[in-house]
Enzyme design. Structure first.
Site, PDB file in Angstrom:
ATOM      1  CG  ASP A   1      11.558  35.706  38.158  1.00  0.00           C
ATOM      2  OD1 ASP A   1      10.548  35.992  37.313  1.00  0.00           O
ATOM      3  OD2 ASP A   1      11.066  35.109  39.310  1.00  0.00           O
ATOM      4  CD  GLU A   2      12.068  42.201  33.481  1.00  0.00           C
ATOM      5  OE1 GLU A   2      11.255  42.274  32.606  1.00  0.00           O
ATOM      6  OE2 GLU A   2      13.322  42.949  33.226  1.00  0.00           O
ATOM      7  CG  PHE A   3       7.250  36.195  35.332  1.00  0.00           C
ATOM      8  CD1 PHE A   3       6.021  36.514  34.587  1.00  0.00           C
ATOM      9  CD2 PHE A   3       8.053  35.383  34.824  1.00  0.00           C
ATOM     10  CE1 PHE A   3       5.752  36.079  33.145  1.00  0.00           C
ATOM     11  CE2 PHE A   3       8.021  35.112  33.534  1.00  0.00           C
ATOM     12  CZ  PHE A   3       6.866  35.319  32.581  1.00  0.00           C
TER      13      PHE A   3
END
Length: 164
Positions: free
Chosen positions: A55-57
């Site tokens: 989850d690169e957010f």
């Protein structure tokens, strides 16, 4: 990388690959993860910090000014899985093949104990509904009403993820 090595071996049964390259690579990857684990006497768990999960957010854990996440579930589960797979692969090899590999990778008896201790004690946040939190502080995040946001502002959900 470790998963791909294991998956290749699982699907092909290429034991010479595992003996000549695969296990050595898995052990070196395990050494890296061992170097990243830190014992926390408060939680009685090992933690891996400063990682970026799938989850690169989310680039920071809540309240942490250092880049990367603390207690990322994906990372911790994959590290525990890797340590377990190494144990299983070792059991499948002959003593001679294993000794040849171990002579190349420079590990001692502590290595094996560390694998076991850490894989059994890596932090994993699970709430009352048995939902695994993605990282430390995950359950403290504000919940987003996707249905309402998408109806009133279709791009709002994207802006929320990108800019907070």
């Amino acid at each position: 990388m470790a998963y791909n090595v294991w998956l290749y071996w699982l699907n092909t049964g290429d034991k010479p690959f595992m003996i000549d390259f695969g296990l050595e690579l898995l052990i070196e990857i395990a050494k890296f993860w061992l170097s990243k684990t830190v014992w926390d006497a408060t939680t009685n768990r090992y933690h891996i910090g400063g990682v970026m999960g799938p989850d690169e957010f989310h680039e920071y854990s809540l309240g942490n000014k250092e880049a990367g996440l603390q207690g990322n579930a994906y990372t911790n589960l994959m590290v525990a899985w890797l340590f377990n797979q190494i144990d299983l692969i070792v059991l499948s090899l002959s003593k001679q093949d294993l000794n040849n590999i171990l002579n190349q990778v420079n590990i001692d008896n502590d290595f094996w104990q560390q694998l076991t201790t850490i894989k059994e004690n890596l932090v994993l946040s699970i709430n009352e509904q048995n939902i695994i939190g993605q990282f430390d502080g995950y359950f403290a995040l504000e919940e987003i009403d996707c249905h309402r946001s998408c109806k009133t502002d279709p791009l709002g959900i994207i802006r929320t993820f990108l800019y907070g």
